[in-house]
Design an enzyme around this catalytic site. Structure first.
Site, PDB file in Angstrom:
ATOM      1  N   GLU A   1       0.795  -1.232   0.000  1.00  0.00           N
ATOM      2  CA  GLU A   1       0.000   0.000   0.000  1.00  0.00           C
ATOM      3  C   GLU A   1       0.827   1.282   0.000  1.00  0.00           C
ATOM      4  O   GLU A   1       0.619   2.164   0.832  1.00  0.00           O
ATOM      5  CB  GLU A   1      -0.975  -0.024   1.196  1.00  0.00           C
ATOM      6  CG  GLU A   1      -1.888  -1.248   1.162  1.00  0.00           C
ATOM      7  CD  GLU A   1      -2.911  -1.277   2.293  1.00  0.00           C
ATOM      8  OE1 GLU A   1      -2.808  -0.454   3.226  1.00  0.00           O
ATOM      9  OE2 GLU A   1      -3.811  -2.135   2.243  1.00  0.00           O
TER      10      GLU A   1
ATOM     11  N   ASN B   1       2.183  -4.405  -3.551  1.00  0.00           N
ATOM     12  CA  ASN B   1       0.783  -4.811  -3.381  1.00  0.00           C
ATOM     13  C   ASN B   1      -0.040  -3.589  -2.969  1.00  0.00           C
ATOM     14  O   ASN B   1       0.392  -2.819  -2.116  1.00  0.00           O
ATOM     15  CB  ASN B   1       0.769  -5.868  -2.255  1.00  0.00           C
ATOM     16  CG  ASN B   1      -0.540  -6.613  -2.091  1.00  0.00           C
ATOM     17  OD1 ASN B   1      -1.080  -7.108  -3.067  1.00  0.00           O
ATOM     18  ND2 ASN B   1      -1.036  -6.714  -0.863  1.00  0.00           N
TER      19      ASN B   1
ATOM     20  N   HIS C   1     -10.208  -5.603  -2.758  1.00  0.00           N
ATOM     21  CA  HIS C   1     -11.263  -5.492  -1.741  1.00  0.00           C
ATOM     22  C   HIS C   1     -12.386  -4.695  -2.397  1.00  0.00           C
ATOM     23  O   HIS C   1     -12.299  -3.474  -2.531  1.00  0.00           O
ATOM     24  CB  HIS C   1     -10.740  -4.769  -0.497  1.00  0.00           C
ATOM     25  CG  HIS C   1      -9.651  -5.526   0.203  1.00  0.00           C
ATOM     26  ND1 HIS C   1      -9.881  -6.747   0.821  1.00  0.00           N
ATOM     27  CD2 HIS C   1      -8.343  -5.256   0.392  1.00  0.00           C
ATOM     28  CE1 HIS C   1      -8.746  -7.186   1.357  1.00  0.00           C
ATOM     29  NE2 HIS C   1      -7.803  -6.309   1.106  1.00  0.00           N
TER      30      HIS C   1
ATOM     31  N   GLU D   1      -6.038 -10.326  -2.354  1.00  0.00           N
ATOM     32  CA  GLU D   1      -6.854 -10.226  -1.126  1.00  0.00           C
ATOM     33  C   GLU D   1      -8.340 -10.069  -1.467  1.00  0.00           C
ATOM     34  O   GLU D   1      -9.042  -9.244  -0.879  1.00  0.00           O
ATOM     35  CB  GLU D   1      -6.398  -9.023  -0.273  1.00  0.00           C
ATOM     36  CG  GLU D   1      -4.929  -9.045   0.095  1.00  0.00           C
ATOM     37  CD  GLU D   1      -4.499  -7.912   1.025  1.00  0.00           C
ATOM     38  OE1 GLU D   1      -5.363  -7.218   1.602  1.00  0.00           O
ATOM     39  OE2 GLU D   1      -3.274  -7.721   1.178  1.00  0.00           O
TER      40      GLU D   1
ATOM     41  N   ASP E   1     -12.140  -9.882  -1.726  1.00  0.00           N
ATOM     42  CA  ASP E   1     -13.436 -10.045  -1.058  1.00  0.00           C
ATOM     43  C   ASP E   1     -14.414  -9.076  -1.711  1.00  0.00           C
ATOM     44  O   ASP E   1     -14.013  -8.105  -2.343  1.00  0.00           O
ATOM     45  CB  ASP E   1     -13.358  -9.859   0.473  1.00  0.00           C
ATOM     46  CG  ASP E   1     -12.563  -8.647   0.913  1.00  0.00           C
ATOM     47  OD1 ASP E   1     -12.734  -7.566   0.316  1.00  0.00           O
ATOM     48  OD2 ASP E   1     -11.777  -8.777   1.878  1.00  0.00           O
TER      49      ASP E   1
HETATM   50  C1  XIL Z   1      -6.389  -6.873   7.663  1.00  0.00           C
HETATM   51  C2  XIL Z   1      -6.634  -8.136   8.488  1.00  0.00           C
HETATM   52  O1  XIL Z   1      -7.440  -9.015   7.745  1.00  0.00           O
HETATM   53  C3  XIL Z   1      -7.307  -7.782   9.801  1.00  0.00           C
HETATM   54  O2  XIL Z   1      -7.413  -8.928  10.618  1.00  0.00           O
HETATM   55  C4  XIL Z   1      -6.501  -6.709  10.516  1.00  0.00           C
HETATM   56  O3  XIL Z   1      -7.204  -6.310  11.667  1.00  0.00           O
HETATM   57  C5  XIL Z   1      -6.279  -5.517   9.608  1.00  0.00           C
HETATM   58  O4  XIL Z   1      -5.650  -5.942   8.416  1.00  0.00           O
HETATM   59  N1  XIL Z   1      -4.955  -4.758   3.254  1.00  0.00           N
HETATM   60  C6  XIL Z   1      -3.959  -5.588   3.671  1.00  0.00           C
HETATM   61  C7  XIL Z   1      -4.215  -6.566   4.748  1.00  0.00           C
HETATM   62  O5  XIL Z   1      -2.875  -5.598   3.066  1.00  0.00           O
HETATM   63  O6  XIL Z   1      -3.076  -6.805   5.539  1.00  0.00           O
HETATM   64  C8  XIL Z   1      -5.368  -6.142   5.618  1.00  0.00           C
HETATM   65  O7  XIL Z   1      -5.640  -7.208   6.525  1.00  0.00           O
HETATM   66  C9  XIL Z   1      -6.573  -5.779   4.790  1.00  0.00           C
HETATM   67  C10 XIL Z   1      -6.250  -4.644   3.876  1.00  0.00           C
END
Ligand code: XIL
Length: 361
Positions: A171, A212, A248, A276, A278
């Site tokens: 990020e 990422n 996300h 990641e 969702d």
């Molecule tokens: C999230 C985890 O899933 C949670 O359990 C934690 O509280 C916060 O982080 N981007 C990322 C991940 O790169 O590491 C994050 O994961 C979600 C957003």
């Protein structure tokens, strides 16, 4: 839900071929009850086999701590071929005090993955969030560049040969395509990114090294900024191998140009991966939204499989019972391919079918 849907001819033929090739599918599936309860049980390949039929991995970002409910671990072991520790490899977890390391959570995920023939996607070495207080508050001995290099070196060395891919920098971008004003940018300057990659490469020359980010899935200011950053890293000879697209997403909002966006990064000679995934829904979720969500998950897998350099798709949690979404996006939930009772949702079938459609099965 999978139990009642009549199998389409195409899907069952492909599924059967993959199932036979993969072998030993029925028992684990029966163990959590999504084989068809008809005279002729439909053979559903696990996501990992469906993904493998297209030469890709199906990954899971695992909860923290690794949930030891047997149904959870069964699904984690049988459905996925790559695990990303959800929190266990983050700086705040592994190095709560400067120079003092706690590898217990990370080791647990790595051992689980090895026991189940799964890759590990290391997450993450340098990130502005979930930092230990001593980094956040500047309470360290020495310069931050040395502190960061030491951290990257220690962690990447420890898991050298055991981690297939590392999110070296996570990020780094702002929404407008400029670099995020993290403590690393402030203290070290833009070169922190190149330095982190060089340290990770020296520590683990075999791991694929990734950058990422989120909201970079489609074309736009943020992904343009990421594209320029990555291009400049490559021009400088920085050892970067891949770009991770977190994905996300909100239901109904998969960027229509996701494939095109992944392809332009691939055209730089890099691997790409969805890291990641969702798809969150404003609660309560109705059937129409769950159907749209299925189509969204399928569209993301399609975007990946349309790009030969896209090596796999990781979902950020598999069950609505163990989700980071409600805590982070209040009012939203139901973001994952299995429901809170560990039953597959239409999204699960859409992921599987998208991989199979791209596969050789
Ligand atoms: C999230 C985890 O899933 C949670 O359990 C934690 O509280 C916060 O982080 N981007 C990322 C991940 O790169 O590491 C994050 O994961 C979600 C957003």
């Amino acid at each position: 839900m999978t139990d009642v849907r009549p199998p389409s001819r195409t899907r069952s033929r492909r599924a059967l071929a993959v199932g036979i090739a993969a072998g030993a599918l029925i028992a684990p599936l029966l163990a959590y009850g999504h084989a068809a309860a008809t005279d002729t049980p439909r053979v559903d390949p696990p996501l990992r086999d469906a993904a493998a039929s297209s030469g890709r991995f199906a990954g899971l970002g695992v909860g923290s701590p690794l949930n030891d409910d047997p149904t959870y671990t069964d699904i984690t072991a049988t459905e996925f071929s790559s695990l990303t520790p959800g929190n266990e490899m983050k700086w705040g977890t592994v190095e709560p005090v400067q120079g003092q390391f706690d590898w217990s959570g990370a080791d647990e995920v790595v051992e689980f993955a090895q026991a189940h023939d799964q890759e590990v996607h290391g997450h993450t070495l340098v990130w502005h969030s979930q930092l230990p207080g001593w980094v956040e508050n500047g309470q360290y001995e020495g310069e931050l560049l040395d502190v960061m290099t030491e951290h990257v070196t220690t962690e990447a060395s420890r898991y050298a040969g055991q981690v297939a891919r590392w999110d070296v920098v996570n990020e780094p971008m702002n929404e407008d395509g400029t670099l995020r004003n993290s403590v690393f940018l402030q203290e070290i300057g833009e070169s922190y990114i190149a330095e982190a990659f060089r340290a990770a490469d020296a520590a683990d020359p075999d791991a694929k090294l990734y950058i990422n980010d989120y909201n970079t899935d489609g074309l736009g200011a943020k992904s343009d900024g990421l594209y320029d950053l990555v291009s400049s890293l490559l021009d400088q000879g920085v050892p970067i191998d891949g770009v991770g697209f977190q994905s996300h997403l909100i239901v109904g909002q998969v960027p229509g140009d996701m494939r095109e966006n992944l392809q332009r990064f691939a055209d730089l000679g890099l691997e790409v991966a969805v890291t990641e995934l969702d798809v969150r829904i404003e609660m309560p979720a109705d059937d129409a939204e769950l159907a749209q969500q299925a189509s969204d998950f399928g569209a993301v897998v399609d975007a990946c499989t349309a790009v030969s350099a896209c090596i796999g798709v990781t979902v950020w949690g598999f069950t609505d019972a163990d989700s980071w979404i409600p805590g982070t996006f209040p009012g939203y939930g139901a973001a994952h391919p299995w429901d809170e009772n560990y039953q597959t949702k239409p999204a699960h079938d859409a992921i599987r079918d998208a991989f199979l459609a791209a596969g050789t099965g």
